[in-house]
Structures are given as structure tokens and as C-alpha cells.
Write a protein that holds these residues in place. Structure first.
Motif, mmCIF file in Angstrom:
data_model
loop_
_atom_site.group_PDB
_atom_site.id
_atom_site.type_symbol
_atom_site.label_atom_id
_atom_site.label_comp_id
_atom_site.label_asym_id
_atom_site.label_seq_id
_atom_site.Cartn_x
_atom_site.Cartn_y
_atom_site.Cartn_z
ATOM 1 N N ARG A 89 12.544 24.743 -26.455
ATOM 2 C CA ARG A 89 13.706 25.618 -26.560
ATOM 3 C C ARG A 89 13.350 26.984 -27.144
ATOM 4 O O ARG A 89 14.079 27.940 -26.962
ATOM 5 C CB ARG A 89 14.810 24.971 -27.404
ATOM 6 C CG ARG A 89 15.467 23.776 -26.738
ATOM 7 C CD ARG A 89 16.082 24.186 -25.426
ATOM 8 N NE ARG A 89 16.878 23.163 -24.810
ATOM 9 C CZ ARG A 89 16.554 22.549 -23.682
ATOM 10 N NH1 ARG A 89 15.420 22.817 -23.086
ATOM 11 N NH2 ARG A 89 17.345 21.674 -23.138
ATOM 12 N N GLY A 90 12.227 27.094 -27.822
ATOM 13 C CA GLY A 90 11.828 28.377 -28.398
ATOM 14 C C GLY A 90 11.398 29.400 -27.371
ATOM 15 O O GLY A 90 11.475 30.601 -27.614
ATOM 16 N N ASP A 91 10.955 28.948 -26.203
ATOM 17 C CA ASP A 91 10.531 29.890 -25.168
ATOM 18 C C ASP A 91 11.202 29.606 -23.826
ATOM 19 O O ASP A 91 10.742 30.050 -22.784
ATOM 20 C CB ASP A 91 9.009 29.892 -25.015
ATOM 21 C CG ASP A 91 8.431 28.544 -24.628
ATOM 22 O OD1 ASP A 91 9.161 27.548 -24.647
ATOM 23 O OD2 ASP A 91 7.233 28.493 -24.309
ATOM 24 N N ALA A 92 12.322 28.904 -23.872
ATOM 25 C CA ALA A 92 13.038 28.571 -22.648
ATOM 26 C C ALA A 92 13.695 29.811 -22.044
ATOM 27 O O ALA A 92 14.177 30.677 -22.772
ATOM 28 C CB ALA A 92 14.109 27.521 -22.944
ATOM 29 N N PRO A 93 13.735 29.887 -20.715
ATOM 30 C CA PRO A 93 14.453 30.993 -20.086
ATOM 31 C C PRO A 93 15.952 30.863 -20.350
ATOM 32 O O PRO A 93 16.486 29.747 -20.435
ATOM 33 C CB PRO A 93 14.141 30.836 -18.596
ATOM 34 C CG PRO A 93 13.433 29.562 -18.428
ATOM 35 C CD PRO A 93 13.075 29.020 -19.758
ATOM 36 N N GLY A 94 16.607 31.989 -20.490
ATOM 37 C CA GLY A 94 18.031 31.996 -20.819
ATOM 38 C C GLY A 94 18.907 31.267 -19.825
ATOM 39 O O GLY A 94 19.944 30.704 -20.189
#
Length: 182
Positions: free
Chosen positions: A96-101
Motif C-alpha cells: 500500500r505504500g507504493d500502490a497506484p492511486g
């Protein structure tokens, strides 16, 4: 989506769509992995393990600064510990820290953006340590100390790793336990 509408979208939009699709595919692949490590307490253990690994890496860079010849060899065990911890944290926190919006709901997006902001602040502040070390060291040694340059590079790498891992560490630490499945 038809090919005409797809071709009218700019490259950034197409790339964001690609990222979202790739993220969703990886999430399906890894969503059931490491079920025993998905609790908050276990995620916190991973975060603490990463923090200790970063402290060890920083200690290695300081040993290198003092010219300890065998100190760079300690980087190998630190890496052997870092990579599994980091990969495990990424898996159990759902990246979730680098997930696409596009794949996050409004609450998750706010959490991710807050964690990223913290990560950027941490990175900027921590990078001042190797920068100051390298500037002052270069003046003192007139730029002739190889150990200083190597140690400064390791310090910079540690600080970038800390800053880059901070969003996942913050989310891994703060997110509640997942809802039990039926």
C-alpha cells in the motif's frame, strides 16, 4: 476500451493504467501469501527488524569511515537480512505504500499519501548526515581519503533505503489487523 480512445490518452495516463493493472495482478498473486504475518504485531516485528538492519548498516558505514578493512564484508549479511524482511513487509502490507492511486479507496489513498510525505521528509533530513560528512570530510582530507568516500556512499545508501522503506514501514506499523474472512 477501444483503440481510438486508448490512443487519445496521454502516455502518463496509459502508464498509470498499466501500473494499476500490473499492481492488481501482483496483488491477486500474493494476497494469500504469508497469512500468519499479516497481523499488526507481526508486521511490527518486520518493521523493527528493518529498523535494526538499517542501524547495523549505518554502523557498518561508520566502521568503513574509520578505515576498518573488513567492515565492508558486513554489508553482505546486512543485505541478506534486509531483502527478506523488506519483501515480507511489502507482501503482508499489500504494498500500500507504493500502490497506484487507481487501486486505492479514498481512505487508503490518504494513508498512502501521508506515509509518502513522511518518507520524503525522513529522506531529506537523513540525507543531510552523509552530505555533511562528505563535505566536511572532503575539506579536512582535501578529497584524498578513499575510505571516507566509500563510507559516505554507504551512509547515503542507508539513508535512501530508510526513506524509501518508510512509507511501507509506517503503514505496516499503523494499519489495523485485516478483517477475518468467512
Amino acid at each position: 476500451m477501444n483503440s481510438i480512445a486508448h490512443s487519445r490518452r496521454n502516455p502518463i495516463e496509459r502508464y498509470q493504467d498499466y501500473r494499476a493493472q500490473r499492481f492488481a495482478k501482483h496483488e491477486r498473486t500474493w494476497s494469500k501469501s504469508l497469512p500468519g504475518w499479516r497481523t499488526r504485531s507481526r508486521r511490527r516485528m518486520l518493521v523493527v527488524g528493518l529498523a535494526l538492519t538499517f542501524a547495523f548498516m549505518l554502523a557498518v558505514s561508520v566502521l568503513c569511515a574509520f578505515g576498518v578493512q573488513w567492515a565492508p564484508l558486513l554489508w553482505l549479511p546486512a543485505s541478506v537480512v534486509f531483502f527478506p524482511l523488506w519483501i515480507m513487509l511489502q507482501i503482508v502490507s499489500g504494498r500500500r505504500g507504493d500502490a497506484p492511486g487507481a487501486v486505492l479507496d479514498e481512505f487508503e489513498l490518504a494513508q498512502r499519501d501521508s506515509a509518502r510525505s513522511i518518507g520524503l521528509t525522513v529522506t531529506q533530513n537523513l540525507m543531510m548526515i552523509p552530505i555533511a560528512y562528505l563535505i566536511v570530510g572532503a575539506v579536512i582530507t582535501e578529497g584524498t581519503n578513499e575510505s571516507m568516500a566509500y563510507a559516505g556512499g554507504l551512509m547515503a545508501l542507508v539513508m535512501l533505503l530508510v526513506g524509501g522503506c518508510t512509507p511501507a514501514m509506517v503503514l505496516g506499523w499503523t494499519r489495523p489487523d485485516p478483517e477475518p474472512e468467512d
